[in-house]
Design an enzyme around this catalytic site. Structure first.
Site, PDB file in Angstrom:
ATOM      1  N   GLY A   8      14.475  11.673  -3.619  1.00  0.00           N
ATOM      2  CA  GLY A   8      14.724  11.256  -2.374  1.00  0.00           C
ATOM      3  C   GLY A   8      14.290   9.954  -1.896  1.00  0.00           C
ATOM      4  O   GLY A   8      13.104   9.792  -1.892  1.00  0.00           O
ATOM      5  N   LEU A   9      15.301   8.961  -1.766  1.00  0.00           N
ATOM      6  CA  LEU A   9      15.182   7.911  -1.502  1.00  0.00           C
ATOM      7  C   LEU A   9      14.981   7.635   0.230  1.00  0.00           C
ATOM      8  O   LEU A   9      15.679   8.424   0.798  1.00  0.00           O
ATOM      9  CB  LEU A   9      16.219   6.919  -1.747  1.00  0.00           C
ATOM     10  CG  LEU A   9      16.370   6.707  -3.342  1.00  0.00           C
ATOM     11  CD1 LEU A   9      17.695   6.008  -3.778  1.00  0.00           C
ATOM     12  CD2 LEU A   9      15.140   6.131  -4.011  1.00  0.00           C
ATOM     13  N   ASP A  14       8.017   2.864  -1.935  1.00  0.00           N
ATOM     14  CA  ASP A  14       7.595   3.832  -2.787  1.00  0.00           C
ATOM     15  C   ASP A  14       8.544   4.911  -3.531  1.00  0.00           C
ATOM     16  O   ASP A  14       8.455   5.057  -4.616  1.00  0.00           O
ATOM     17  CB  ASP A  14       6.563   4.917  -1.926  1.00  0.00           C
ATOM     18  CG  ASP A  14       5.453   4.073  -1.460  1.00  0.00           C
ATOM     19  OD1 ASP A  14       4.818   3.248  -2.213  1.00  0.00           O
ATOM     20  OD2 ASP A  14       4.871   4.333  -0.331  1.00  0.00           O
ATOM     21  N   CYS A 106       8.376  18.741   8.695  1.00  0.00           N
ATOM     22  CA  CYS A 106       9.554  17.945   8.010  1.00  0.00           C
ATOM     23  C   CYS A 106       9.824  18.167   6.556  1.00  0.00           C
ATOM     24  O   CYS A 106      10.444  18.466   5.920  1.00  0.00           O
ATOM     25  CB  CYS A 106       9.749  16.493   8.589  1.00  0.00           C
ATOM     26  SG  CYS A 106      11.164  15.517   7.698  1.00  0.00           S
ATOM     27  N   GLY A 132       8.776   9.655  -3.568  1.00  0.00           N
ATOM     28  CA  GLY A 132       7.613   8.708  -3.663  1.00  0.00           C
ATOM     29  C   GLY A 132       6.300   8.898  -2.866  1.00  0.00           C
ATOM     30  O   GLY A 132       5.529   8.171  -2.701  1.00  0.00           O
ATOM     31  N   CYS A 206       8.651   5.546  17.252  1.00  0.00           N
ATOM     32  CA  CYS A 206       8.068   4.322  17.858  1.00  0.00           C
ATOM     33  C   CYS A 206       8.238   4.218  19.157  1.00  0.00           C
ATOM     34  O   CYS A 206       7.708   3.199  19.982  1.00  0.00           O
ATOM     35  CB  CYS A 206       8.254   3.109  16.986  1.00  0.00           C
ATOM     36  SG  CYS A 206       7.164   3.057  15.499  1.00  0.00           S
TER      37      CYS A 206
END
Length: 358
Positions: A8-9, A14, A106, A132, A206
């Site tokens: 999973g990129l 990481d 998630c 990662g 954010c």
């Protein structure tokens, strides 16, 4: 036999180094990134480094990482499931006066569930799934797989992924569990990965959380522990346990903090810092890694949020997948909606959602 592994990129350093390490170890690596961003949401602050936000740059960067590593690359659309499973829970929890941790939800349901399932549905064949995350997997003495903390304590992410059950863990790899973050950055530079200097994601979102919540004003009272009205608010979702500034209360000599939120009465309770400490908590929706709740009380170390130093406690299993946790010393800002994760000797033995501070 070569093991096919889907990584999973994320477009970050990481996951890129995780793919690099697996390829070096002889795995047949396939890259995939999930899309979760809803274009109907207002754009968050530029440069915020959030998990939830426009994804074009992350997809482009992840594709560049895959190209540099010479591995296949796929984009898996997880938007509908993310909106239903994560964002709707986020809204409902805030409406109840709780402060959820969307990353926990998630990870267990989308990143380690919908993403690999979606890749398989699209015809991608693989044997293992890797990310990662800074975590390790070990076998418990009883034989089942469980999470263990990473070598780098400052980066350990077992809190966020504690809801992965033994069946999920049996098919997962965490290549970074034995690495320090500095070593990961060095590997990315050494192999000229295009993300070697990319900043880490810092938050879930954010922007203003009200952009996601989209609740109409719901005025209510701000009260003290005795029920005396000190002010008014426009929505309990604008407050979290421990909040001090922006309470809209003037003339108080002692600094006041939010100590409780009650969705049923639409009240925000405030008090001095001393009222923020809790001797115990009750957690619900508890997952025990062994598959069965312990018959006797167990001594554990408990984290009540990611940045919280583990605290000594005793956990008592209760009916209905619940648990009572009694701290050796009272803890500050125990927050309903957040996760309480139980550790023994560096391994996760269970965890649940905080229902009540006591």
């Amino acid at each position: 036999m070569t093991i096919k592994t889907l990584v999973g990129l994320s477009g970050g350093v990481d996951s890129a180094v995780a793919a690099l390490l697996l390829k070096q170890q002889g795995y047949e690596v396939i890259g995939a990134i999930m899309t979760i961003w809803d274009d109907s949401l207002p754009l968050p602050k530029a440069g915020g480094g959030a998990c939830l936000g426009p994804e074009e740059d992350d997809i482009e960067t992840a594709a560049a990482v895959a190209a540099a590593l010479k591995i296949p690359f796929h984009v898996v659309d997880c938007r509908a499931q993310y909106a239903e499973t994560v964002l709707e829970n986020f809204r409902s929890e805030y409406a109840r006066g709780r402060t959820p941790n969307p990353c926990v939800r998630c990870n267990s349901r989308i990143k380690f569930g919908v993403l690999p399932a979606g890749a398989r549905a699209a015809g991608v064949e693989f044997d293992k799934f890797a990310t990662g995350h800074y975590a390790r997997i070990e076998r418990a003495p009883q034989g089942y797989f469980r999470l263990a903390t990473a070598r780098d304590p400052a980066r350990d992410q077992t809190y966020f992924i504690h809801r992965l059950d033994p069946e999920q863990l049996s098919g997962v790899l965490f290549p970074l569990g034995g690495y320090l973050k500095t070593e990961v950055r060095a590997l990315a530079r050494q192999h000229a990965l295009p993300v070697h200097d990319k900043p880490d994601s810092q938050d879930f979102y954010c922007g203003d959380y009200n952009d996601i919540l989209r609740f109409p004003n719901r005025p209510g009272e701000i009260v003290d522990k005795a029920g005396k009205t000190l002010g008014t608010h426009t929505g309990i979702w604008n407050y979290t346990i421990g909040k001090r500034r922006g309470l809209g209360i003037s003339g108080e000599k002692t600094p006041l903090y939010v100590t409780a939120l009650d969705g049923a009465t639409n009240r925000v309770t405030v008090g001095p810092k001393s009222e923020l400490y809790a001797a115990a908590l009750v957690a619900e929706d508890v997952l025990w890694q062994s598959g069965a709740a312990p018959a006797q009380p167990v001594k554990v170390m408990v984290k009540i949020r990611q940045a919280h130093p583990p605290a000594e406690a005793t956990a008592f299993a209760l009916n209905g997948n619940c648990a009572r946790v009694e701290f050796a010393k009272p803890q500050l800002s125990v927050t309903p909606g957040q996760s309480a994760v139980f550790y023994q000797y560096g391994a996760v033995i269970g965890g649940g959602v905080i229902r009540q501070a006591l």
